[in-house]
Design an enzyme around this catalytic site. Sequence first.
Site, mmCIF file in Angstrom:
data_model
loop_
_atom_site.group_PDB
_atom_site.id
_atom_site.type_symbol
_atom_site.label_atom_id
_atom_site.label_comp_id
_atom_site.label_asym_id
_atom_site.label_seq_id
_atom_site.Cartn_x
_atom_site.Cartn_y
_atom_site.Cartn_z
ATOM 1 N N LYS A 300 -10.772 97.935 -87.188
ATOM 2 C CA LYS A 300 -9.854 97.358 -86.256
ATOM 3 C C LYS A 300 -8.755 96.923 -86.774
ATOM 4 O O LYS A 300 -8.522 96.669 -88.056
ATOM 5 C CB LYS A 300 -10.536 96.226 -85.530
ATOM 6 C CG LYS A 300 -11.522 96.879 -84.498
ATOM 7 C CD LYS A 300 -12.340 95.792 -83.336
ATOM 8 C CE LYS A 300 -13.158 96.423 -82.440
ATOM 9 N NZ LYS A 300 -13.886 95.716 -81.702
ATOM 10 N N ARG A 335 -21.501 96.518 -85.308
ATOM 11 C CA ARG A 335 -21.170 97.940 -84.519
ATOM 12 C C ARG A 335 -20.031 98.692 -85.550
ATOM 13 O O ARG A 335 -18.852 98.252 -85.668
ATOM 14 C CB ARG A 335 -20.478 97.843 -83.152
ATOM 15 C CG ARG A 335 -20.039 98.975 -82.447
ATOM 16 C CD ARG A 335 -19.602 98.494 -80.904
ATOM 17 N NE ARG A 335 -19.238 99.595 -80.199
ATOM 18 C CZ ARG A 335 -17.983 100.297 -80.260
ATOM 19 N NH1 ARG A 335 -17.135 99.796 -81.091
ATOM 20 N NH2 ARG A 335 -17.679 101.096 -79.645
HETATM 21 C C1 9MG Z 1 -16.887 99.385 -77.028
HETATM 22 N N1 9MG Z 1 -16.515 98.497 -77.885
HETATM 23 C C2 9MG Z 1 -15.187 98.477 -78.883
HETATM 24 N N2 9MG Z 1 -15.144 97.521 -79.579
HETATM 25 C C3 9MG Z 1 -16.396 96.692 -79.365
HETATM 26 C C4 9MG Z 1 -16.904 95.582 -79.788
HETATM 27 O O1 9MG Z 1 -16.317 94.780 -80.795
HETATM 28 N N3 9MG Z 1 -18.317 95.152 -79.121
HETATM 29 C C5 9MG Z 1 -18.814 95.756 -78.307
HETATM 30 N N4 9MG Z 1 -20.000 95.306 -77.816
HETATM 31 N N5 9MG Z 1 -18.232 96.945 -77.993
HETATM 32 C C6 9MG Z 1 -17.058 97.355 -78.276
#
Ligand code: 9MG
Length: 364
Positions: A300, A335
């Site tokens: 990010k 994630r």
């Molecule tokens: C779809 N998506 C993109 N960034 C995310 C994040 O930080 N958390 C979750 N749950 N979904 C995300």
Amino acid sequence: MQRALYVRPVGIFPAPVQEDEQVWGGLPLAGQPLRYAAVEVIERDGPRIRRRIVALGDAFERDWGRHTLAASGLMDALGAPRPRLAGLALDCPRIMGIVNVTPDSFSDGGRLDSADAAIAHALRLAEEGAEILDIGGESTRPGADYVPVAEELSRVMPVIEGLRPRTQALISIDTRKAEVMARAAQAGADILNDVSALTHDPQALAVAAEAGLPVILMHAQGDPKTMNDDPQYEDVVLDVFDFLEGRIAACEAAGISKAKLVADPGIGFGKHLHHNVAVMASLSLYHGLGVPVLLGASRKKLIDHISDVPNPEDRVPGSIAAALAAAAQGVQIVRVHDVAATRQALSVWQACTHGTDKVLAPWK
Ligand code: 9MG
């Protein structure tokens, strides 16, 4: 609704491998092999916020009087082991691998624009150690355009249908739309991941309750198109807590049990750099919500802001650092795009933190 009291576990350390009931060893943290020795007690009265770190002994013996009732629920929530999520034990950090099926995805740049390529990518992530595969057909990166439901369905459904018979990994559907949730559930998806915490689509709460699947509730301020233009908080860490607590209550009222919920503070979603790092530094607070915590910081923009790495594909080291910082605070799910690298880093972190390989989960 705004709380008057928050409790953040600090002084987090590995639980002794052999528990000795005679020796006090801190308090257990959210079903992880971790303990905490102190708390940050945060009192909030409108704009007045008072924070202080208190050792647990002092907290209980001297300090707790006027806070006892309000704090007891939080302390119980911090300590309780988390139930399995769609069958997956959450007693060590788990990896959710990102499968973007979007032509404008910020990191895949359209490479996975066919279902076959997306399925192959997902299977590789599972092989590398992802226990959950997160399939998304609508980019939610800052500035992204809305994707109509038919278009989103045409992107994700062939991937879920093709993947379901070919993997034991859990499949989550990353969507804000009730119809996509329902269709994905019918096709065998195991988890709903909604970056709007079931607020975007008026039907989403009912559809999620009807599907009976676990739901990831993520905090976002505003819509992806404009969310990072001018985000405003009184106190980002606490405002995010209040929002997630409210959404958990809304889910329970709609018939979704707390045992099926996961909370996610939503790094990058309506947050400037100082908001993101404040949240990252306080992740353990969110265990007070009483549900597993998920963190998504992979590739990010905050990593670029901190380390000057404009190309998302060059942000793997920063992504791993964020995942390890989360694991050290007891976060149960990360994630990520780069599953193999994250798996390796988490395995080494776990072994070195706990000083034994006995606590390592069987990844495969
Ligand atoms: C779809 N998506 C993109 N960034 C995310 C994040 O930080 N958390 C979750 N749950 N979904 C995300």
